[in-house]
Design an enzyme around this catalytic site. Structure first.
Site, PDB file in Angstrom:
ATOM      1  N   ASN A 403       0.991  -1.495  -0.151  1.00 25.85           N
ATOM      2  CA  ASN A 403      -0.248  -0.544  -0.066  1.00 25.85           C
ATOM      3  C   ASN A 403       0.837   1.510  -0.117  1.00 25.85           C
ATOM      4  O   ASN A 403       0.843   2.346  -0.802  1.00 25.85           O
ATOM      5  CB  ASN A 403      -0.921   0.160   1.773  1.00 25.85           C
ATOM      6  CG  ASN A 403      -2.470   1.277   1.011  1.00 25.85           C
ATOM      7  OD1 ASN A 403      -1.553   2.280   0.336  1.00 25.85           O
ATOM      8  ND2 ASN A 403      -2.741   0.480   1.926  1.00 25.85           N
ATOM      9  N   ASP A 404       0.822   1.155   1.449  1.00 23.20           N
ATOM     10  CA  ASP A 404       2.265   2.771   1.445  1.00 23.20           C
ATOM     11  C   ASP A 404       3.100   3.112   0.022  1.00 23.20           C
ATOM     12  O   ASP A 404       3.869   4.383  -0.170  1.00 23.20           O
ATOM     13  CB  ASP A 404       2.831   3.029   2.524  1.00 23.20           C
ATOM     14  CG  ASP A 404       1.320   2.904   3.616  1.00 23.20           C
ATOM     15  OD1 ASP A 404       0.733   3.606   3.384  1.00 23.20           O
ATOM     16  OD2 ASP A 404       1.960   2.329   5.158  1.00 23.20           O
TER      17      ASP A 404
END
Lengths: 482, 119
Positions: A403-404
């Site tokens: 994600n990040d």
């Protein structure tokens, strides 16, 4: 004569061990030579341990009557510690590797601290320098022991959230100062001679107690996402402690091995901190989760879902696919299925590469190990700097459980807590598919702008279930074509 | 002639400096793909502390020293053996595409036999 011979054998074995350790680590500069590297280092270890039994020829007069007992204790400890850790190490799951490394690291720190304790309790240190170095090694070793155990508990999920009290930093500073002060008293006692007030045993206990508590208090407030950096730091700490105790025992093999590991741990810490775009102090003294509050509704648009089978067919007919795996892949135990899917793509002449972010997984390089375990050849695995330019020409970027590390906000949004962090340019691919459990936010709680991008579609579901559907979709095509 | 090793003051600092520098350079050459085995491998290397634990235990003359010395050897041995076991296991997993025949055989076991029977 016998004593001289024993000194030569011990000296030669330790020299050989130090050389083999360095050579073994050097062999790790390529996956092809790395397996021989660890074996070479293992030979050095066995030689050094075997030779150390010759210490028995030159032991203190006071220890001579206890020789038989001490040999029994030594053999017992070697067997229990060695065999026990060996079997656990052979069985442990690859996903549990970070906590395992934390445990072994804590053991090394504890051993270094214990050596310091024996030297201190036995009053064997000579002169202020030796005393100070013993204490310093003991302090670092004890902090590494208790800190690593807390890191283990966090990685293993025994402790699942950061524990913080008000004025945590002041408390930590007080604990640290108390340990140093107790050490100061011991040194003072060493200079002026023991008096009832400076009865050393009490102060040695106080010293170690504060050092151990400090290790706990320092690690408890640090969030789970920062554990890769923390393990690296404690690895460096243990190395340093071992090196310092090596000086106290006048053993150059310990000094060299300890300092090499200390430097290695420091370098890995720096690399990890850089990959997260944070300073080491920032990791240790603040918490990521606290800063990660993005204003809701800052991003326009919505996430567009896609069927797993449609995404799979698109990839089957693409020329190039880059896969971005994150820890979510391992959490879903989907690495094997992923490689099965990749093999189908390869069979269809699709170019497939894996792109690994430095902080993918729970410790540096863990994702590489998890892929290797699933059978992915390492020449398909690429690191951030080597692959980031390839996304622009890739037909599909497949993001699974990450994600990040693919959030373009890190490049553009100055208000984002991850602004400035190097990311994988998955958003630059013609088409992006993100396999994700649901519409929620990631581990850090930051909204991911990529998910709302016009070239991105979401494939919702458990990674393993989605990949099984993808495999079936591509297999179905193959059958139809035949 | 003496083979007794004496390292005091600056000699010790020279050893620390050179070892630290060598470690930094050697580790700097390790590719990121191997960072986990590298960490567990360097973890194994500081397991050499078990030698120091043995020295301390052999020279112990009180139950307290013997107890702590036992603890030192126990932890040091665990550090070394465990670190070796996990590192060796991980490194054995890294294969190139060239090593594929083996992998393909492993995965497509049933198929290979099936084809053989047909032909």
């Amino acid at each position: 004569m016998l004593i001289l011979a024993s000194q030569i054998v011990i000296g030669a074995a330790d020299l050989c061990a130090a050389f083999l350790f360095m050579f073994g680590l050097k062999q790790m500069s390529s996956p092809a030579t790395a397996p021989s590297g660890i074996r070479v280092a293992g030979v050095g270890m066995v030689a050094a341990v075997a030779a150390s039994f010759l210490y028995l020829l030159t032991i203190d007069a006071a220890a001579r009557p206890h020789m038989a007992v001490n040999i029994g204790l030594a053999v017992t400890a070697l067997l229990i510690g060695g065999v026990g850790a060996w079997f656990v190490g052979r069985k442990v799951a690859m996903t549990a590797m970070p906590q395992m490394v934390a445990i072994y690291n804590g053991m090394g720190g504890g051993a270094a601290g214990s050596i310091a304790a024996v030297e201190l309790f036995g009053g064997r240190t000579q002169g202020v320098t030796q005393l100070v170095v013993t204490l310093l090694g003991g302090l670092i070793g004890a902090v590494s022991l208790s800190g690593s155990l807390i890191a283990w508990a966090k990685l293993d999920g025994v402790i699942n959230k950061p524990l913080r009290v008000k004025g945590q930093q002041i408390l930590n500073a007080v604990l640290m100062s108390a340990a140093v002060a107790a050490g100061g008293v011991i040194v003072y006692g060493g200079i002026v001679g023991a008096t009832p007030l400076f009865y050393p045993v009490t102060w040695i206990c106080v010293f170690f107690a504060f050092a151990l508590v400090f290790g706990v208090a320092m690690t408890l407030p640090i969030g789970g996402a920062d554990m890769p950096v923390v393990i690296s730091i404690y690895n460096a700490f243990t190395g340093l402690a071992v090196g310092l105790e090596g000086f106290v025992l006048q053993n150059p093999a310990l000094m060299i091995a300890g300092m090499v590991v200390g430097a290695a741990g420091l370098l890995l810490t720096v690399i990890m901190a850089k990959a997260m775009n944070r300073s080491i102090a920032n990791v240790l003294f603040t918490n990521f989760g606290e800063a990660a509050k993005t204003k809701p509704g800052a991003i326009q648009g919505s996430e567009r879902p896609e069927e797993a089978s449609d995404a799979a067919i698109k990839m089957r007919y693409a020329a190039s696919v880059i896969i971005v795996p994150g820890y979510g892949l391992a959490a879903a135990h989907a690495q094997q299925k992923l490689y099965e899917f990749v093999k189908l793509l390869l069979a269809a002449k699709v170019s497939v590469k894996f792109a690994i972010h430095p902080v993918a997984g729970r410790m540096p390089g863990q994702m590489d190990v998890l892929l290797a375990e699933a059978g992915v050849p390492y020449d398909m695995i690429f690191q951030l700097d080597d692959i980031n330019d390839d996304f622009a020409t890739a037909d599909v970027a497949l993001v699974i459980g990450a994600n990040d590390v693919v959030n373009p906000a890190a490049r553009t949004d100055k208000s984002s807590p991850i602004f400035g962090m190097p990311i994988l340019n998955a958003d630059k691919a013609k088409q992006v598919y993100v396999i994700k459990r649901g519409q929620g936010k990631g581990y850090s709680g930051i909204v991911n702008a990529l998910f709302y991008a016009p070239n991105c579609n979401m494939v919702y579901g458990d990674a393993q279930a989605v990949l099984i559907k993808m495999i079936e979709a591509v297999r179905g095509l193959g059958a139809a074509a035949a | 002639m003496s083979f007794d090793i004496a390292m005091t003051g600056f000699v010790a600092l020279y050893i620390f400096m050179l070892a630290g520098f060598a470690g930094w350079v050697i580790i700097g050459n390790v590719p990121a793909i191997l960072h986990t085995p590298l960490m567990s491998g360097s973890n194994f290397v500081h397991g050499i502390v078990v030698v120091g634990g043995l020295y301390a235990l052999f020279n112990a003359s009180t139950p307290l020293e013997q107890g702590i010395g036992f603890f030192a050897v126990l932890l040091g041995a665990g550090n070394a053996a465990g670190g070796y076991a996990v590192t060796d296991r991980m490194l054995a997993m890294f294969k190139t595409s060239d090593a594929k025949p083996k992998a393909a055989h492993h995965h497509g076991h049933g198929k290979v036999h099936h084809l053989k029977k047909k032909s």
